[in-house]
Design an enzyme around this catalytic site. Sequence first.
Site, short mmCIF file in Angstrom:
data_model
loop_
_atom_site.label_atom_id
_atom_site.label_comp_id
_atom_site.label_asym_id
_atom_site.label_seq_id
_atom_site.Cartn_x
_atom_site.Cartn_y
_atom_site.Cartn_z
N ASP A 7 0.90 -1.16 -0.09
CA ASP A 7 0.05 -0.10 -0.28
C ASP A 7 0.93 1.31 0.08
O ASP A 7 2.03 1.14 0.18
CB ASP A 7 -0.78 -0.01 1.13
CG ASP A 7 -0.55 0.26 2.50
OD1 ASP A 7 0.69 0.50 2.77
OD2 ASP A 7 -1.24 0.11 3.56
N ASP A 13 -6.45 10.62 -6.15
CA ASP A 13 -6.96 9.89 -7.03
C ASP A 13 -5.79 9.79 -8.33
O ASP A 13 -5.67 8.60 -8.89
CB ASP A 13 -8.18 10.10 -7.84
CG ASP A 13 -9.26 9.89 -6.81
OD1 ASP A 13 -9.35 9.41 -5.99
OD2 ASP A 13 -10.50 10.53 -7.20
N GLU A 32 -6.09 2.36 -0.70
CA GLU A 32 -4.46 2.64 -1.14
C GLU A 32 -3.90 1.40 -1.21
O GLU A 32 -2.66 1.33 -1.21
CB GLU A 32 -3.82 3.60 -0.37
CG GLU A 32 -3.52 3.05 1.12
CD GLU A 32 -4.71 3.41 2.27
OE1 GLU A 32 -4.18 3.73 3.11
OE2 GLU A 32 -5.92 3.54 1.76
#
Length: 289
Positions: A166, A183, A210
């Site tokens: 992540d 984003d 994420e």
Amino acid sequence: MGVTEYILHRSPINSALYRYMTRLGVVMDYVAFIMIISLTGGTKSPLQPISYLILLHASLYWSFTGAMVATYMVLIGYIGVVFVVDGGFMAADLPRHLFNFAFTVMIGVIGGIIVARERKHFVEKGIFENLAKKDYLTGLYNHRSFQEQIRETITQRKHFTLVMCDIDYFKKINDRYGHQVGDAVLIAIGHLLETVIPEDQGRAFRYGGEEFTIILFTPDRQPAIALLQRFIAELKKLEFGSDDDKFGVSMSFGATVRKKDQKSEELVAAADMLLYAAKEQGRDRVVWG
């Protein structure tokens, strides 16, 4: 037709040979049809209905327009056989010729419409299935697809590599720069994962938020380490934000090779614990287990 179907069956659907044979195959079938009925009694040949298969074949591979072209060519070929083999149009045979003409046109039109409609439905179904399996933002396969893929991979392979990863401090990025920039980070990482990991070596997924997962089709660490190092090197080149406030991102990774008879839930839990360990050790690193 048999040769064409055999080649299509043996060829990858995206190959040039496959595309070439879908076009040439109908022409080969047409030539064979004219030769066959010429040698077996002309338009009175019991093999005359083969023309209907050719029209359906053309509908399948050439769509509706191709079916109409094929219908026209079959009629031209039929007229040619009438003059060359039958000796011309005889009054007694006109009803039979008219019936063959009408039925050929009907098969071409109806077959073309049906196949075109089914092809449209097939394409729409593929689009909806793709939407259900892929993450709308990154374009990567989603969590649901990951669960399907890991079960399938376990069935096919005893050993492979699973990576959980992540983005480090992603919440701070959203808080400082806004969700649009967040984003953009997710999109860039998704694109980078698809670029770095070849399809024949693995697949990346957006696990949620994420977090991402990667399934690498290798039972050895070294090829997996090389791919991850390449991804990390490319990740460090990415920059986000405005010209006067640029920033980069890092990621933490937990990676493990599946042990024999290890279930998917156990494997995911093991990789997740390694990812947690990477964060505890300071992030921006790969921890292997």
